[in-house]
Motif scaffolding. Structure first.
Motif, short mmCIF file in Angstrom:
data_model
loop_
_atom_site.label_atom_id
_atom_site.label_comp_id
_atom_site.label_asym_id
_atom_site.label_seq_id
_atom_site.Cartn_x
_atom_site.Cartn_y
_atom_site.Cartn_z
N MET A 258 1.14 -13.75 5.83
CA MET A 258 0.83 -14.20 4.47
C MET A 258 2.04 -13.95 3.57
O MET A 258 2.58 -12.84 3.55
N ASN A 259 2.46 -14.97 2.84
CA ASN A 259 3.61 -14.86 1.95
C ASN A 259 3.14 -14.35 0.59
O ASN A 259 2.38 -15.03 -0.11
N ALA A 260 3.60 -13.16 0.23
CA ALA A 260 3.17 -12.52 -1.01
C ALA A 260 4.35 -12.33 -1.95
O ALA A 260 5.50 -12.14 -1.52
N VAL A 261 4.05 -12.36 -3.25
CA VAL A 261 5.01 -12.04 -4.29
C VAL A 261 4.40 -10.93 -5.14
O VAL A 261 3.24 -11.02 -5.56
N ILE A 262 5.17 -9.89 -5.39
CA ILE A 262 4.73 -8.79 -6.24
C ILE A 262 5.48 -8.90 -7.57
O ILE A 262 6.72 -8.91 -7.58
N VAL A 263 4.76 -8.99 -8.67
CA VAL A 263 5.40 -8.95 -9.99
C VAL A 263 5.05 -7.61 -10.63
O VAL A 263 3.98 -7.05 -10.40
N GLY A 264 5.98 -7.10 -11.43
CA GLY A 264 5.83 -5.73 -11.91
C GLY A 264 6.10 -4.74 -10.80
O GLY A 264 5.48 -3.68 -10.70
N ALA A 265 7.07 -5.06 -9.95
CA ALA A 265 7.31 -4.30 -8.72
C ALA A 265 7.98 -2.96 -8.97
O ALA A 265 8.12 -2.16 -8.04
N GLY A 266 8.41 -2.68 -10.20
CA GLY A 266 9.11 -1.43 -10.46
C GLY A 266 8.23 -0.29 -10.89
O GLY A 266 8.70 0.85 -11.00
N GLY A 267 6.95 -0.54 -11.15
CA GLY A 267 6.05 0.51 -11.62
C GLY A 267 5.43 1.30 -10.48
O GLY A 267 5.73 1.09 -9.31
N ALA B 231 4.10 1.12 -4.65
CA ALA B 231 3.15 1.31 -3.55
C ALA B 231 2.84 -0.02 -2.87
O ALA B 231 2.71 -0.08 -1.65
N LEU B 232 2.74 -1.09 -3.65
CA LEU B 232 2.49 -2.42 -3.07
C LEU B 232 3.66 -2.85 -2.19
O LEU B 232 3.46 -3.52 -1.17
N ARG B 233 4.86 -2.49 -2.58
CA ARG B 233 6.03 -2.87 -1.78
C ARG B 233 5.96 -2.25 -0.39
O ARG B 233 6.42 -2.84 0.59
N PHE C 34 3.08 -4.19 1.48
CA PHE C 34 3.46 -5.58 1.76
C PHE C 34 4.99 -5.62 1.92
O PHE C 34 5.70 -6.16 1.06
N PRO C 35 5.52 -5.05 3.00
CA PRO C 35 6.97 -4.91 3.13
C PRO C 35 7.72 -6.24 3.20
O PRO C 35 8.93 -6.28 2.93
N GLU C 36 7.03 -7.31 3.56
CA GLU C 36 7.69 -8.62 3.65
C GLU C 36 7.60 -9.40 2.35
O GLU C 36 8.14 -10.51 2.24
N ALA C 37 6.93 -8.84 1.35
CA ALA C 37 6.73 -9.56 0.09
C ALA C 37 8.03 -9.67 -0.70
O ALA C 37 8.93 -8.83 -0.58
N VAL C 38 8.11 -10.69 -1.53
CA VAL C 38 9.18 -10.80 -2.51
C VAL C 38 8.79 -9.91 -3.69
O VAL C 38 7.74 -10.10 -4.31
N ILE D 91 -6.02 -3.14 -2.01
CA ILE D 91 -5.63 -4.51 -2.33
C ILE D 91 -5.23 -5.25 -1.06
O ILE D 91 -5.63 -6.40 -0.85
N ARG D 92 -4.48 -4.58 -0.20
CA ARG D 92 -4.11 -5.23 1.07
C ARG D 92 -5.36 -5.58 1.88
O ARG D 92 -5.43 -6.65 2.50
#
Length: 279
Positions: A1-10, A15-17, A20-24, A188-189
């Protein structure tokens, strides 16, 4: 599944990164979601799900009239921009919400379908953002509380005070459960990977509800201090004479029945806190 995380610095974004290690992973510098043009121009081709961890979370700062535009830009307008992009490009949207959309007067754990009744500017902005996210079919709205992860948070503050020999006063009439950012990201995952039915889900750590003072006492004990070094005060006492503070809901306990029925069973907050402090 292709995921994008926005707000990735908080805290949650980090934790989402990991979940979802393959996410943008996009912080604000990479994509300012408050800018409708930037959201429209972003290449959403092939994206299956967007995880929106971008938010204004400074609850007291939101009360200042000068900040109202910025608060609503990220907590309301940006959600609408992402929802519009989701509709146009066909991806699902995960959006994070808060128990601050409620006034804390409900008896017992707060269910997902409780009518919003925010007390604060921040709470109203989150409630209005929820409306934007829920307007599209393919959404998971995740409501959470008392998040603890990498960076500044209550637990880190209490640990620092304990280590420096400080004995703080902490409120004992706001009741809830901690949510480790790692647990929230795992939940969430689970929703995304199992393709759970769209809608609203509460996700926090489990365990017996406690006050902020109880959490502080647990941190102090873990640091080798006495729990009695934490002075327990009421919310009214703590905020007396402090201008510009946002009203807090006294009941922050979220009902976890729905997420458990979806197959995700959060661990206890006390055990998670011990592991966090040890790690």
């Amino acid at each position: 599944m292709n995921a994008v995380i926005v707000g990735a610095g908080g805290q949650l974004g980090r934790a989402l990164r990991r979940e979802f290690p393959e996410a943008v992973a996009l912080d604000r510098a990479a994509l300012d979601v408050t800018d409708p043009g930037a959201v429209r121009a972003f290449d959403w081709e092939g994206v299956d799900v967007v995880l929106n961890a971008a938010a204004w979370t400074a609850v007291d700062g939101a009360e200042h009239p000068a900040n109202l535009g910025a608060v609503r830009a990220v907590n309301v307008d940006a959600v609408g921009h992402l929802a519009d992009a989701a509709e146009e490009h066909g991806f699902a949207l995960v959006h994070l919400s808060s128990e601050y959309v409620f006034d804390g007067s409900h008896e017992g754990p707060l269910p997902e379908d409780l009518a919003p009744s925010p007390l604060s500017v921040y709470g109203r902005s989150k409630a209005d953002g929820d409306v934007r996210a829920s307007a599209i079919e393919r959404h998971w709205l995740v409501r959470t509380t008392w998040v603890v992860g990498e960076g500044a948070n209550f637990v880190a503050t209490m640990a620092g005070l304990a280590d420096r020999g400080v004995s703080p006063s902490v409120v004992d009439d706001q009741i809830g459960r901690l949510t480790l950012a790692t647990e929230l990201a795992a939940g969430i995952r689970h929703l995304v990977e199992t393709q759970a039915p769209y809608g609203t889900y509460n996700i926090t750590n489990d365990g017996e509800p406690a006050s902020w003072a109880d959490v502080a006492a647990a941190v102090f004990t873990a640091r080798g201090r006495s729990a009695d070094d934490v002075t327990r005060v009421s919310t009214a006492e703590y905020f007396a004479g402090k201008a510009g503070t946002a009203p807090r809901p006294l009941n922050s306990v979220l009902d976890l029945t729905k997420i458990q029925r979806a197959g995700f069973h959060p661990g206890g907050w006390r055990e998670a806190l011990e592991a966090f402090l040890a790690g």
